[in-house]
Design a protein around this motif. Structure first.
Motif, PDB file in Angstrom:
ATOM      1  N   CYS A 386       0.827  -1.210   0.000  1.00 42.84           N
ATOM      2  CA  CYS A 386       0.000   0.000   0.000  1.00 42.84           C
ATOM      3  C   CYS A 386       0.860   1.258   0.000  1.00 42.84           C
ATOM      4  CB  CYS A 386      -0.935  -0.003   1.208  1.00 42.84           C
ATOM      5  SG  CYS A 386      -2.238  -1.260   1.155  1.00 42.84           S
ATOM      6  N   THR A 387       1.970   1.218   0.724  1.00 40.01           N
ATOM      7  CA  THR A 387       2.878   2.365   0.757  1.00 40.01           C
ATOM      8  C   THR A 387       3.457   2.642  -0.627  1.00 40.01           C
ATOM      9  OG1 THR A 387       3.465   1.935   3.078  1.00 40.01           O
ATOM     10  CG2 THR A 387       5.008   3.265   1.782  1.00 40.01           C
ATOM     11  N   ARG A 388       3.888   1.587  -1.321  1.00 36.13           N
ATOM     12  CA  ARG A 388       4.454   1.768  -2.667  1.00 36.13           C
ATOM     13  C   ARG A 388       3.393   2.289  -3.641  1.00 36.13           C
ATOM     14  NH1 ARG A 388       6.757  -3.323  -1.471  1.00 36.13           N
ATOM     15  NH2 ARG A 388       5.268  -4.356  -2.880  1.00 36.13           N
ATOM     16  N   GLU A 396       2.978  -1.931 -10.215  1.00 31.91           N
ATOM     17  CA  GLU A 396       3.102  -3.331  -9.799  1.00 31.91           C
ATOM     18  C   GLU A 396       2.428  -3.564  -8.457  1.00 31.91           C
ATOM     19  OE1 GLU A 396       5.555  -1.408 -10.784  1.00 31.91           O
ATOM     20  OE2 GLU A 396       6.152  -2.286 -12.718  1.00 31.91           O
ATOM     21  N   ALA A 397       2.636  -2.643  -7.517  1.00 29.10           N
ATOM     22  CA  ALA A 397       2.008  -2.780  -6.200  1.00 29.10           C
ATOM     23  C   ALA A 397       0.501  -2.649  -6.311  1.00 29.10           C
ATOM     24  CB  ALA A 397       2.571  -1.736  -5.247  1.00 29.10           C
ATOM     25  N   LEU A 398       0.043  -1.725  -7.135  1.00 25.24           N
ATOM     26  CA  LEU A 398      -1.393  -1.518  -7.297  1.00 25.24           C
ATOM     27  C   LEU A 398      -2.057  -2.750  -7.915  1.00 25.24           C
ATOM     28  CD1 LEU A 398      -3.441   0.714  -6.759  1.00 25.24           C
ATOM     29  CD2 LEU A 398      -3.051   1.538  -9.083  1.00 25.24           C
ATOM     30  N   GLU A 399      -1.385  -3.370  -8.873  1.00 25.20           N
ATOM     31  CA  GLU A 399      -1.924  -4.576  -9.496  1.00 25.20           C
ATOM     32  C   GLU A 399      -2.018  -5.738  -8.531  1.00 25.20           C
ATOM     33  OE1 GLU A 399      -1.102  -4.813 -14.241  1.00 25.20           O
ATOM     34  OE2 GLU A 399       0.602  -5.214 -12.937  1.00 25.20           O
ATOM     35  N   ALA A 400      -1.103  -5.772  -7.567  1.00 21.61           N
ATOM     36  CA  ALA A 400      -1.064  -6.893  -6.627  1.00 21.61           C
ATOM     37  C   ALA A 400      -2.020  -6.713  -5.454  1.00 21.61           C
ATOM     38  CB  ALA A 400       0.357  -7.081  -6.098  1.00 21.61           C
ATOM     39  N   MET A 401      -2.652  -5.539  -5.341  1.00 23.01           N
ATOM     40  CA  MET A 401      -3.501  -5.263  -4.189  1.00 23.01           C
ATOM     41  C   MET A 401      -4.831  -5.985  -4.289  1.00 23.01           C
ATOM     42  SD  MET A 401      -2.714  -1.206  -3.589  1.00 23.01           S
ATOM     43  CE  MET A 401      -3.931  -1.079  -2.273  1.00 23.01           C
ATOM     44  N   GLU A 405      -7.410  -4.531   0.499  1.00 24.22           N
ATOM     45  CA  GLU A 405      -6.366  -3.521   0.621  1.00 24.22           C
ATOM     46  C   GLU A 405      -6.779  -2.208  -0.039  1.00 24.22           C
ATOM     47  OE1 GLU A 405      -2.408  -6.399   0.784  1.00 24.22           O
ATOM     48  OE2 GLU A 405      -3.149  -5.672  -1.138  1.00 24.22           O
ATOM     49  N   LEU A 406      -7.439  -2.294  -1.181  1.00 20.88           N
ATOM     50  CA  LEU A 406      -7.913  -1.080  -1.844  1.00 20.88           C
ATOM     51  C   LEU A 406      -8.908  -0.334  -0.965  1.00 20.88           C
ATOM     52  CD1 LEU A 406      -8.377  -2.453  -5.469  1.00 20.88           C
ATOM     53  CD2 LEU A 406      -6.797  -0.626  -4.789  1.00 20.88           C
ATOM     54  N   GLN A 407      -9.810  -1.073  -0.342  1.00 26.12           N
ATOM     55  CA  GLN A 407     -10.792  -0.433   0.530  1.00 26.12           C
ATOM     56  C   GLN A 407     -10.126   0.154   1.770  1.00 26.12           C
ATOM     57  OE1 GLN A 407     -13.931   0.190  -0.165  1.00 26.12           O
ATOM     58  NE2 GLN A 407     -13.784  -0.843  -2.142  1.00 26.12           N
ATOM     59  N   LEU A 467      -5.942  -1.666 -21.964  1.00 26.46           N
ATOM     60  CA  LEU A 467      -5.733  -2.745 -20.983  1.00 26.46           C
ATOM     61  C   LEU A 467      -4.250  -2.854 -20.660  1.00 26.46           C
ATOM     62  CD1 LEU A 467      -8.109  -5.486 -22.414  1.00 26.46           C
ATOM     63  CD2 LEU A 467      -8.336  -4.342 -20.214  1.00 26.46           C
ATOM     64  N   GLY A 468      -3.941  -3.046 -19.397  1.00 27.40           N
ATOM     65  CA  GLY A 468      -2.560  -3.162 -18.966  1.00 27.40           C
ATOM     66  C   GLY A 468      -1.938  -1.833 -18.609  1.00 27.40           C
ATOM     67  N   GLN A 469      -2.557  -0.729 -19.000  1.00 31.12           N
ATOM     68  CA  GLN A 469      -2.058   0.598 -18.645  1.00 31.12           C
ATOM     69  C   GLN A 469      -3.098   1.349 -17.819  1.00 31.12           C
ATOM     70  OE1 GLN A 469      -0.584   3.008 -21.904  1.00 31.12           O
ATOM     71  NE2 GLN A 469      -0.834   4.907 -20.757  1.00 31.12           N
ATOM     72  N   HIS A 470      -4.240   1.610 -18.417  1.00 36.06           N
ATOM     73  CA  HIS A 470      -5.305   2.282 -17.673  1.00 36.06           C
ATOM     74  C   HIS A 470      -6.166   1.291 -16.899  1.00 36.06           C
ATOM     75  CE1 HIS A 470      -4.471   4.962 -21.224  1.00 36.06           C
ATOM     76  NE2 HIS A 470      -4.251   5.795 -20.217  1.00 36.06           N
ATOM     77  N   ILE A 471      -6.170   0.053 -17.338  1.00 34.27           N
ATOM     78  CA  ILE A 471      -6.914  -1.015 -16.648  1.00 34.27           C
ATOM     79  C   ILE A 471      -5.903  -2.101 -16.293  1.00 34.27           C
ATOM     80  CG2 ILE A 471      -8.769  -2.700 -16.814  1.00 34.27           C
ATOM     81  CD1 ILE A 471     -10.026  -0.899 -18.973  1.00 34.27           C
ATOM     82  N   LEU A 472      -5.736  -2.338 -15.019  1.00 30.84           N
ATOM     83  CA  LEU A 472      -4.695  -3.257 -14.560  1.00 30.84           C
ATOM     84  C   LEU A 472      -5.128  -4.711 -14.708  1.00 30.84           C
ATOM     85  CD1 LEU A 472      -3.618  -1.318 -11.336  1.00 30.84           C
ATOM     86  CD2 LEU A 472      -2.589  -1.221 -13.615  1.00 30.84           C
ATOM     87  N   LYS A 473      -4.167  -5.608 -14.523  1.00 33.92           N
ATOM     88  CA  LYS A 473      -4.429  -7.039 -14.687  1.00 33.92           C
ATOM     89  C   LYS A 473      -5.472  -7.566 -13.706  1.00 33.92           C
ATOM     90  CE  LYS A 473       0.269  -7.952 -16.350  1.00 33.92           C
ATOM     91  NZ  LYS A 473       1.570  -8.632 -16.050  1.00 33.92           N
ATOM     92  N   ASN A 474      -5.583  -6.910 -12.545  1.00 28.95           N
ATOM     93  CA  ASN A 474      -6.580  -7.359 -11.567  1.00 28.95           C
ATOM     94  C   ASN A 474      -7.955  -6.750 -11.823  1.00 28.95           C
ATOM     95  OD1 ASN A 474      -5.881  -4.765 -10.863  1.00 28.95           O
ATOM     96  ND2 ASN A 474      -5.479  -5.191  -8.701  1.00 28.95           N
TER      97      ASN A 474
END
Length: 494
Positions: A386-388, A396-401, A405-407, A467-474
């Motif tokens: 979350c810090t990153r 990368e951190a945002l995609e893994a959340m 964690e987002l909430q 996709l992959g830029q504005h819309i992440l893999k998750n």
């Protein structure tokens, strides 16, 4: 609750000065008050010992964790001998009243004290006050606590037991080097014995050994009796019930030491008095420091500044950031109080910090150690992720959340579920998420650089979502408008 000044005699028997505002006090009895209990002794007054020969008592005094020992004169030497390596293990306990459904950072020194006893090979008991919380501890309070319903107290007690077990287990798995030296840990609820104790039997037994003069002489009691509100009988007998906890644990678990915050010395003294009178055994009390805010207020629920240890009240990210933000003038003290790092390692960390203060090395190590104790390795990784994502715009951190964690990270952020349509633009996204106004002002907001998607600033409103830029893999997009307005977008049917 304010901490008593170190070294102040807490147990001196004295008559009440002044009187209640509502009615005069009755004339004093001609019989003399009981002899005063011995005063606690500040541990910082002890003679220094070499670190190699320091036992548990001296080592924790050096860390600043143990403040006062009770009874005062001679108790420190007796207790130090009792805790010497090679001696049979001692049992120590500390109580936690379930006035809320989670512990908070202000409880950590007491928990750390139990864990240091356990690390030295002694047995520890954490007592949740499922019975005493119904009365409310009057220590350091100007008025009575709001009464809690029985079912609410039971729910809080269950939550505190789980929280304490999690702390003990995280310490054993992640912060203990292993081996057979770790003492036994238990978590008990005093409703198991106080809830079954008949009132008359309690008064005829333990109640007959506790002296009124000692209870009335305490400063907190005197102040409450002089106040307009006064003091209820339920609050007055609270120290007697906590004293009975000590007696019960001494009889059933061989408990010889009670730990508590600096504001608990009066209750510790009551336990000492009851156990010694009813068993003749030497027992001891140790206080730990209170944790205060930068304004000097005690951290906790009453002051409204609690940093909680349960994830649903304070996320791992928020706990981590609380310690990362500590100032240089306090971080070394907190490393000693809240972590189990050797003092030599702490000294080295501070030496490196003096050379490279911009790296915030002590704060990051402190935050990592405490978050690991409270939330485990998974919680620490979540806090770092979350810090990153928030402070370093890490895609990368945002995609893994996870959704949780987002909430947690964006608690106030609105969320929307959208279907990606062919040719959908950043402008379309902002309007569907109700993030900008319709018309020229919203369009201008984007062209002025006030909008970013997943940490990347977008200045062309007609930019097509990729996709992959504005819309992440998750399947998530993090939209930010201005400096602080976040929107979480969850894409359906990708």
């Amino acid at each position: 609750m304010a901490a008593p000044a170190l070294g102040r005699p807490c147990g001196r028997a004295a008559g009440l000065r002044g009187g209640l505002r509502r009615a005069p006090l009755p004339a004093p009895l001609p019989a003399p008050l009981p002899a005063p209990l011995p005063a606690p002794r500040p541990l910082h007054e002890r003679a220094p010992r070499s670190r190699s020969s320091a036992g548990l008592l001296a080592a924790q005094c050096e860390r600043g964790l143990f403040q006062e020992v009770f009874p005062g004169q001679g108790a420190e030497e007796q207790l130090a001998a009792l805790l010497e390596p090679g001696r049979p293990p001692v049992t120590a306990y500390c109580g936690f009243d379930p006035t809320a459904d989670s512990l908070h950072v202000g409880h950590l020194p007491a928990v750390a004290a139990l864990l240091h006893f356990q690390r030295a090979g002694h047995n520890v008991v954490a007592v949740v006050g499922g019975a005493t919380a119904r009365l409310g501890d009057p220590s350091g309070r100007l008025r009575a606590r709001e009464p809690l319903a029985a079912e609410r107290v039971r729910a809080h007690a269950r939550a505190l037991r789980l929280c304490l077990w999690r702390l003990f287990e995280n310490h054993r798995r992640l912060l203990w080097a292993g081996g057979p030296g770790l003492g036994r840990a238990e978590v008990l609820d005093n409703a198991r014995w106080l809830g079954r104790r008949p009132l008359l039997g309690f008064l005829c037994g333990a109640g007959g050994r506790l002296r009124m003069g000692t209870l009335l002489s305490r400063q907190g009691c005197r102040e409450r009796l002089r106040s307009a509100e006064g003091m209820s009988l339920a609050e007055f007998v609270y120290p007697a019930l906590q004293a009975y906890d000590f007696l019960h644990l001494h009889r059933r678990r061989g408990c010889r030491v009670q730990l508590g915050g600096a504001d608990q010395m009066g209750n510790i003294m009551s336990g000492y008095e009851l156990v010694t009178k009813m068993t003749g055994t030497d027992v001891f009390g140790i206080t730990v420091p209170l944790i205060t805010s930068t304004t000097g207020d005690k951290l906790g629920k009453t002051a409204g500044n609690a940093v909680w240890l349960n994830r649903d009240k304070t996320s791992p990210f928020e706990l981590y950031q609380f310690f990362v933000r500590q100032q240089d003038n306090i971080v070394e003290k907190y490393l000693k109080l809240f972590t189990f790092l050797p003092l030599e390692e702490i000294a080295h960390i501070m030496e490196m910090h003096a050379k490279e203060p911009e790296k915030w090395g002590p704060q990051k190590r402190l935050a990592a150690e405490v978050t690991k104790l409270v939330h485990g390795t998974e919680g620490l990784e979540s806090a770092k992720r979350c810090t990153r994502a928030l402070y370093y715009s890490s895609v990368e951190a945002l995609e893994a959340m996870s959704d949780q964690e987002l909430q947690e990270l964006f608690k106030q952020a609105p969320s929307a579920e959208l279907v990606l349509e062919p040719g959908m633009s950043v402008l379309d996204l902002c309007r569907k998420a109700n993030a900008i106004q319709d018309g020229p002002s919203g369009y201008q907001k984007i062209t002025d650089g006030g909008v970013s998607v997943n940490g990347i600033r977008v200045t062309n409103p007609e930019t097509v979502l990729i996709l992959g830029q504005h819309i992440l893999k998750n399947g998530v997009s993090l939209l930010r408008v201005g400096k602080k307005n976040y929107y979480i977008i969850k894409w359906l049917q990708l």
